[in-house]
Structure formats: C-alpha cells, structure tokens
Design a protein around this motif. Structure first.
Motif, PDB file in Angstrom:
ATOM      1  N   ASN A   1       0.859  -1.184   0.000  1.00 16.60           N
ATOM      2  CA  ASN A   1       0.000   0.000   0.000  1.00 16.60           C
ATOM      3  C   ASN A   1       0.900   1.239   0.000  1.00 16.60           C
ATOM      4  N   GLU A   2       1.101   1.772  -1.214  1.00 13.88           N
ATOM      5  CA  GLU A   2       2.066   2.870  -1.372  1.00 13.88           C
ATOM      6  C   GLU A   2       1.605   4.135  -0.651  1.00 13.88           C
ATOM      7  N   ALA A   3       0.295   4.255  -0.435  1.00  7.19           N
ATOM      8  CA  ALA A   3      -0.228   5.494   0.177  1.00  7.19           C
ATOM      9  C   ALA A   3       0.223   5.644   1.640  1.00  7.19           C
ATOM     10  N   GLN A   4       0.567   4.532   2.296  1.00  6.51           N
ATOM     11  CA  GLN A   4       0.871   4.562   3.724  1.00  6.51           C
ATOM     12  C   GLN A   4       2.295   5.097   3.972  1.00  6.51           C
ATOM     13  N   LYS A   5       2.407   6.087   4.874  1.00  4.14           N
ATOM     14  CA  LYS A   5       3.732   6.600   5.231  1.00  4.14           C
ATOM     15  C   LYS A   5       4.292   5.713   6.346  1.00  4.14           C
ATOM     16  N   ARG A   6       5.377   5.006   6.044  1.00  5.66           N
ATOM     17  CA  ARG A   6       5.866   3.957   6.974  1.00  5.66           C
ATOM     18  C   ARG A   6       6.827   4.513   8.014  1.00  5.66           C
ATOM     19  N   ARG A   7       6.739   3.905   9.195  1.00  7.83           N
ATOM     20  CA  ARG A   7       7.590   4.392  10.282  1.00  7.83           C
ATOM     21  C   ARG A   7       7.600   3.381  11.442  1.00  7.83           C
ATOM     22  N   VAL A   8       8.754   3.224  12.071  1.00 10.28           N
ATOM     23  CA  VAL A   8       8.851   2.428  13.306  1.00 10.28           C
ATOM     24  C   VAL A   8       9.362   3.379  14.383  1.00 10.28           C
ATOM     25  N   LEU A   9       8.679   3.469  15.499  1.00  8.25           N
ATOM     26  CA  LEU A   9       9.121   4.393  16.550  1.00  8.25           C
ATOM     27  C   LEU A   9      10.496   3.995  17.091  1.00  8.25           C
ATOM     28  N   THR A  10      11.368   4.978  17.258  1.00 11.48           N
ATOM     29  CA  THR A  10      12.608   4.719  17.996  1.00 11.48           C
ATOM     30  C   THR A  10      12.255   4.823  19.485  1.00 11.48           C
ATOM     31  N   MET A  11      13.177   4.397  20.336  1.00 15.62           N
ATOM     32  CA  MET A  11      12.872   4.469  21.778  1.00 15.62           C
ATOM     33  C   MET A  11      12.733   5.927  22.237  1.00 15.62           C
ATOM     34  N   ASP A  12      13.499   6.839  21.612  1.00 13.40           N
ATOM     35  CA  ASP A  12      13.355   8.254  21.989  1.00 13.40           C
ATOM     36  C   ASP A  12      11.983   8.781  21.570  1.00 13.40           C
ATOM     37  N   GLU A  13      11.528   8.364  20.380  1.00  9.57           N
ATOM     38  CA  GLU A  13      10.193   8.801  19.935  1.00  9.57           C
ATOM     39  C   GLU A  13       9.105   8.214  20.834  1.00  9.57           C
ATOM     40  N   LEU A  14       9.330   6.965  21.241  1.00 10.02           N
ATOM     41  CA  LEU A  14       8.348   6.332  22.130  1.00 10.02           C
ATOM     42  C   LEU A  14       8.240   7.115  23.447  1.00 10.02           C
ATOM     43  N   LYS A  15       9.379   7.555  23.950  1.00  8.62           N
ATOM     44  CA  LYS A  15       9.345   8.339  25.204  1.00  8.62           C
ATOM     45  C   LYS A  15       8.519   9.607  25.006  1.00  8.62           C
ATOM     46  N   GLU A  16       8.654  10.235  23.821  1.00  4.21           N
ATOM     47  CA  GLU A  16       7.843  11.447  23.558  1.00  4.21           C
ATOM     48  C   GLU A  16       6.350  11.105  23.546  1.00  4.21           C
ATOM     49  N   GLU A  17       6.031   9.943  22.997  1.00  4.90           N
ATOM     50  CA  GLU A  17       4.623   9.521  22.980  1.00  4.90           C
ATOM     51  C   GLU A  17       4.100   9.309  24.404  1.00  4.90           C
ATOM     52  N   ILE A  18       4.923   8.648  25.218  1.00  2.00           N
ATOM     53  CA  ILE A  18       4.516   8.377  26.614  1.00  2.00           C
ATOM     54  C   ILE A  18       4.327   9.695  27.377  1.00  2.00           C
ATOM     55  N   ASP A  19       5.190  10.661  27.065  1.00  2.00           N
ATOM     56  CA  ASP A  19       5.084  11.944  27.768  1.00  2.00           C
ATOM     57  C   ASP A  19       3.705  12.568  27.561  1.00  2.00           C
ATOM     58  N   VAL A  20       3.118  12.321  26.370  1.00  2.00           N
ATOM     59  CA  VAL A  20       1.774  12.856  26.130  1.00  2.00           C
ATOM     60  C   VAL A  20       0.716  11.910  26.705  1.00  2.00           C
ATOM     61  N   VAL A  21       0.825  10.621  26.381  1.00  2.00           N
ATOM     62  CA  VAL A  21      -0.230   9.666  26.778  1.00  2.00           C
ATOM     63  C   VAL A  21      -0.341   9.563  28.302  1.00  2.00           C
ATOM     64  N   ALA A  22       0.812   9.408  28.964  1.00  2.00           N
ATOM     65  CA  ALA A  22       0.784   9.259  30.429  1.00  2.00           C
ATOM     66  C   ALA A  22       0.921  10.603  31.124  1.00  2.00           C
ATOM     67  N   GLY A  23       1.742  11.499  30.552  1.00  2.00           N
ATOM     68  CA  GLY A  23       2.082  12.745  31.239  1.00  2.00           C
ATOM     69  C   GLY A  23       1.080  13.861  31.023  1.00  2.00           C
ATOM     70  N   ARG A  24       0.431  13.874  29.851  1.00  2.00           N
ATOM     71  CA  ARG A  24      -0.503  14.984  29.618  1.00  2.00           C
ATOM     72  C   ARG A  24      -1.960  14.526  29.711  1.00  2.00           C
ATOM     73  N   ILE A  25      -2.225  13.316  29.159  1.00  2.00           N
ATOM     74  CA  ILE A  25      -3.624  12.833  29.166  1.00  2.00           C
ATOM     75  C   ILE A  25      -3.917  12.083  30.468  1.00  2.00           C
ATOM     76  N   GLY A  26      -2.941  11.285  30.915  1.00  2.02           N
ATOM     77  CA  GLY A  26      -3.113  10.616  32.205  1.00  2.02           C
ATOM     78  C   GLY A  26      -3.424   9.131  32.135  1.00  2.02           C
ATOM     79  N   HIS A  27      -3.154   8.504  30.983  1.00  2.00           N
ATOM     80  CA  HIS A  27      -3.415   7.067  30.896  1.00  2.00           C
ATOM     81  C   HIS A  27      -2.389   6.267  31.708  1.00  2.00           C
ATOM     82  N   LYS A  28      -2.864   5.118  32.224  1.00  2.00           N
ATOM     83  CA  LYS A  28      -1.973   4.223  32.974  1.00  2.00           C
ATOM     84  C   LYS A  28      -1.829   2.886  32.242  1.00  2.00           C
ATOM     85  N   ARG A  29      -2.732   2.644  31.303  1.00  2.00           N
ATOM     86  CA  ARG A  29      -2.824   1.319  30.681  1.00  2.00           C
ATOM     87  C   ARG A  29      -2.791   1.498  29.168  1.00  2.00           C
ATOM     88  N   LEU A  30      -1.868   0.775  28.536  1.00  2.00           N
ATOM     89  CA  LEU A  30      -1.715   0.905  27.083  1.00  2.00           C
ATOM     90  C   LEU A  30      -2.080  -0.384  26.380  1.00  2.00           C
TER      91      LEU A  30
END
Ligand code: SAM
Ligand code: SF4
Length: 510
Positions: free
Chosen positions: A134-163
């Motif tokens: 599927n050429e339309a899809q922009k492909r990407r695998v999170l690096t561990m640093d990018e994952l930390k940025e995601e957690i900072d929002v999911v856990a740190g800003r929104i407040g989730h505890k369970r992923l």
C-alpha cells in the motif's frame, strides 16, 4: 527454532514465514489434525436453531444459567440466544447481560489508550491500511526516543496508565523490539500537570502477530499485560481470501493456536477478537465460544478479554465499504449482549473505532473497557497538538469517537460509572486461572472497587478539569460510603490509603 533475534535476518515475507512458523507448536493443539473450530458443527447448529421456534422458557433458563454460574455457555445455548427477535425478550437478555457485568465488574469501566509502534508489515490483509504494497501509507517504526515522547503525552498529559501497544508484523518489530518498547514504557516517569506527582504507564497490553512459545516467554519476562491477537474471521475460506497464502498471516492454524501457546508460555491474560463485518457475525460468535471453551479445556483459563472491532475505512482498500457482511449499530449492540451472556466472566472492549453514538448506546450492553483521547497515527500523540487530529495515510483506519478522556470520565461519572485506571490485578499476580474464580463469583468486582477509587482520585487530582473533578469527587464520596457499608472493619485501612493518595502519594493499591 526461530527466536527473537534471528528473525531480523530474513529478507522477505516468504522467507520469514518459512522460518517463523513452528509446525509442532500448531500440531500439539490440534490432536489428530482435528481443529477445535468445527465449521460443520457451527453451520449445523445455526441451521437447526433457524429451524426451531424461539422458546422463551428455554431462553430464560439459559439466562439464569449464565447469571448464576458465570460459566461459558455451549455453542447450542449461544445459538438459541441469537434467534431472539422479540423486543421484550431481547430486553430481558440485555438486562441480564448488564446485571452480569455489574456482578463481575461492578460499576467500573476500565480505561486504556492505544499506542501504535509501527506500520511496517510483511502481510497483505486486504482490509488493512498497513498491508504490504500500500504505497499510500507513510511507513515508520518508533525509535525508543520517539516512544518516550509519545509516553510523555499519553501518560504525562492525558493521564493514561494502561496501554495497548500495537505493532505491524515485520522483522524491524521483532520480539526483541516489542520487549524493548514494553520496558521503555514502564521506565518512563513524568510529572503530572496539576500536582507534579510522578506518573507513568503501569500496564502494557500488546496487540501483535502470533508468536512462538520461546518469544512469548521473552515478553512474559518483561511484564507484558494481556496479549491480544484478533482472529479477524474464524471462517477458514474467507480467512484465506483476506490473507494471501504467501503471507505469514495466511496460516490460519498458526493464528488460531496462538493463545494455546501464550498460556503454555505463562502469558496467561489473552485477548480474543473478531473483525466484525468480514463474515456472518453469528458464525464468528459461535466460533469465539468454541475457542474460549477449548482454552478452558486445555488450561482452565478462558479469554481475559474479548474485543469487538468493526471494519472501518482504511487507506487504499474498498473492503471496509464493500464487504457483504457489514453490521449496523443495532446488530453490534446485540452481539455485545450475546457475548456477555455467553462468556460471562470476560472483559469486553469497545474501541474508539466506534462512533460516540454507538459507544454511548452500548454502555449498558455488557461492555467493560474503553479508550479515549486516542490517536492511532504512528507518533500521532506527540506530533499533533490536537489529540483528535487524524491522518489516513499515517494510520491503520479512521477512528469514530474522538472524545477526550476528560469528557468521557465526566460523562461516565454523571451516570454513576467510575473510570478505573487500576492496574493492580496483574501486578499482584491476579491473572489467568487465579482471577477466573474471583471473577465468576463477583469477588474481583468488589475488591477492584477499592483500587478503582484510589486510582480515580489520583487521576482527578493529577489531570482533571475543574468540572470533571467536581462530579468525580461526588462519585468517590458515594463509592467510599458503599465500601464502608460493605467492609466496615476494613474501611479504616482503605480510608488511610485514600487520604495518603489525596496528600500526593501515588500507586497505592490492595
Ligand atoms: N499486525 C498484527 C495483526 O494483524 O495481528 C497486529 C494488529 S493490527 C495492527 C490490529 C488489528 O486491527 C487487526 O488485528 C485487525 O483486526 C484490525 N484492523 C485492521 N484493519 C482494520 C480496519 N480497516 N478497520 C478496523 N480494524 C482493522
Ligand atoms: Fe499487517 Fe496486521 Fe494490518 Fe494485517 S492487520 S496488514 S498483519 S498490520
């Protein structure tokens, strides 16, 4: 045997498939070559149910059995429930499903967030935006640093505890990678916006491709929560049409035996699911019951959760619009009721794929888990200021319910439902067989109420808007009064932990 490490060396899907699927790990659970999903029996049961009139007395007997024993119903009993058309009798079924949900899970809805780690995939599932080619899809695998940025929002800003961490199937997201992402999620601690208390992710469930036993043991060792694998469809013929034979996922038996391997490996919270809309829902639900019963037969452990994804529009495919088996909202609600009655003890997940209207409608149809403030674009949480922003080319499919966690917590609290951020169960070893009895007798539901109150207080203080905190606080007062009445001698201990939580102590649980 393929291990977490060596799958990285495989160049393409075919090579990967040949080395990754371990035939002995399939055969072990299909003794004599007989599959536990018995298509003939399902079709015969459906035909015979269709031929006989609905007997309300029999239906009420089945409801009573489900409610009293909380044991998985038989395929025949489930088929009988599917035949009920009379609105009055169906309402009796819905009410029984709601009572069972309350007996097992009390007035709680468990909250989680999806976090997509990658969209690279060696498979060609015809309904999915991530499929290879599927050429339309922009492909990407999170690096561990990018994952930390995601957690900072999911856990740190929104407040989730369970992923629920989600992965495509690809050598770049090997078992080693999955394990590293789980460890990274658990390790990250960030200050909460309102109190500055340290917060983080406490349970990482995984939705990924089926794995061999050795790889599942690796995930167990890093503290995986539930391992989810959706069967998509149990109908073998349709399964083969949707999943090309050259792909790893094309192997029906490898996928259907995945949870047997999980339980063998000690990953004992397993999450089943069907992609509703691909095939006749009645076939799928009966097959789900067969699957649950086979797991119970082998391991005395059934599904920790059932998920109910419905086909949604996805980039570069017409399957989600053109499938002849798409279901409407009423049928969806019906499926939930019958599932709750058929596998009474299980958790039931309805994701933000659904519209807000559909999710609101099924809140009293036996479901137990929701996600909110969800963003399923790869790196979507940290890239988009607005959580509700979606981009078709960066995600697997489009979401239907973009409500924020704060809004949902408030809505639930207004109807007397407590949002549970509790993750104590699996950290105290209450998983698999240990939890089955507690769930069936209703002990777990009451016990969890206490932990739900403590984590709800944390979330209200750390993240909630003023209006949500006010309505949530009133609900907590009522919950504490209920605990005091139910457990008068233990109540002072509960109150001590509650007051400590109010003072800013975190992660206290029973
Ligand atoms: N790649 C792994 C797999 O397929 O098992 C991991 C999970 S995949 C990223 C997550 C799930 O999304 C799939 O199992 C499928 O049920 C669901 N899914 C795929 N395409 C979908 C669509 N168009 N609408 C709704 N759900 C979809
Ligand atoms: Fe890959 Fe899973 Fe999508 Fe299939 S459903 S293409 S395996 S990500």
């Amino acid at each position: 045997m393929a291990t977490a490490k060596d799958i990285r060396h495989f160049a393409n899907a075919e090579d990967y498939t040949k080395h990754f699927i371990i035939q002995e790990e399939i055969d072990k659970y299909l003794p004599g070559g007989k599959h536990f999903i018995d298509d003939d029996l399902i079709n015969r049961t459906l035909a015979s149910a269709d031929a006989s009139p609905v007997d309300p007395v029999r239906i009420r007997e089945i409801l009573a059995k489900s409610e009293q024993t909380c044991e998985t119903l038989t395929v025949e009993e489930t088929a009988a429930l599917m035949r009920v058309e009379d609105p009055g009798l169906f309402e009796e079924m819905r009410a029984a499903a709601d009572r069972i949900k309350r007996k097992v899970y009390d007035n709680r809805i468990v909250m989680f967030a999806p976090l997509y780690m990658s969209n690279l995939c060696v498979n060609g599932c015809r309904y999915c935006g991530f499929r290879e080619g599927n050429e339309a899809q922009k492909r990407r695998v999170l690096t561990m640093d990018e994952l930390k940025e995601e957690i900072d929002v999911v856990a740190g800003r929104i407040g989730h505890k369970r992923l629920i961490a989600v992965y495509g199937e690809h050598p770049t997201t090997s078992t080693e990678y999955i394990a590293e992402t789980i460890e990274t999620c658990y390790a990250r601690q960030v200050p909460a916006p309102r109190t500055g208390c340290k917060v983080g992710i406490r349970r990482v469930n995984v939705n990924a491709a089926p794995l061999p036993v050795a790889d599942l043991k690796v995930l167990r060792s890093v503290g995986i929560g539930t391992f989810q694998v959706f069967q998509e469809t149990y109908n073998r013929k349709l399964y083969e049409e949707m999943h090309p034979a050259w792909s790893v996922k094309g192997n029906y038996d490898w996928r259907t035996t995945c949870f047997h391997r999980c339980l063998e490996a000690g990953v004992d919270d397993v999450g089943l699911g069907v992609l509703y809309g691909l095939c006749d829902w009645r076939f799928e639900l009966l097959a789900t019951v067969m699957h649950a019963r086979d797991l119970e037969r082998w391991f005395n452990i059934g599904p920790h959760t059932l998920s109910f994804p419905r086909l949604e529009p996805a980039s570069g495919t017409k399957v989600p619009e053109e499938s002849p088996w798409l279901i409407d909202d009423e049928t969806f609600a019906r499926i939930l009721v019958i599932a709750r009655l058929s596998v009474p003890y299980t958790g039931m997940i309805v994701t933000a794929r659904e519209s807000a209207k559909s999710r609101d409608h099924v809140l009293d149809h036996g479901m137990t888990q929701l996600d909110c403030s969800s963003n399923i674009a790869i790196k979507g949480y940290s890239d988009f200021e607005n959580e509700a922003h979606q981009e078709k080319e960066r995600q697997q499919f489009m979401l239907g319910d973009n409500r924020s966690l704060d809004e949902m917590v408030r809505t639930l609290a207004a109807r007397g439902t407590i949002t549970s951020f509790c993750t104590a169960g699996y950290r105290c070893g209450r998983t698999g067989g240990c939890i089955m009895d507690a769930l069936k007798t209703g002990r777990e539901g009451k016990f969890c109420k206490i932990n739900a109150v403590l984590t709800f207080r944390e979330w209200l203080d750390d993240f909630a808007s003023d209006s949500t905190r006010e309505i949530g606080g009133k609900l907590i007062d009522r919950e504490l009064a209920a605990i005091k009445e139910w457990l008068p001698r233990f109540y002072p201990t509960v109150l001590k932990q509650y007051e400590a939580t109010c003072r800013g102590e975190r992660d206290l649980f029973f």
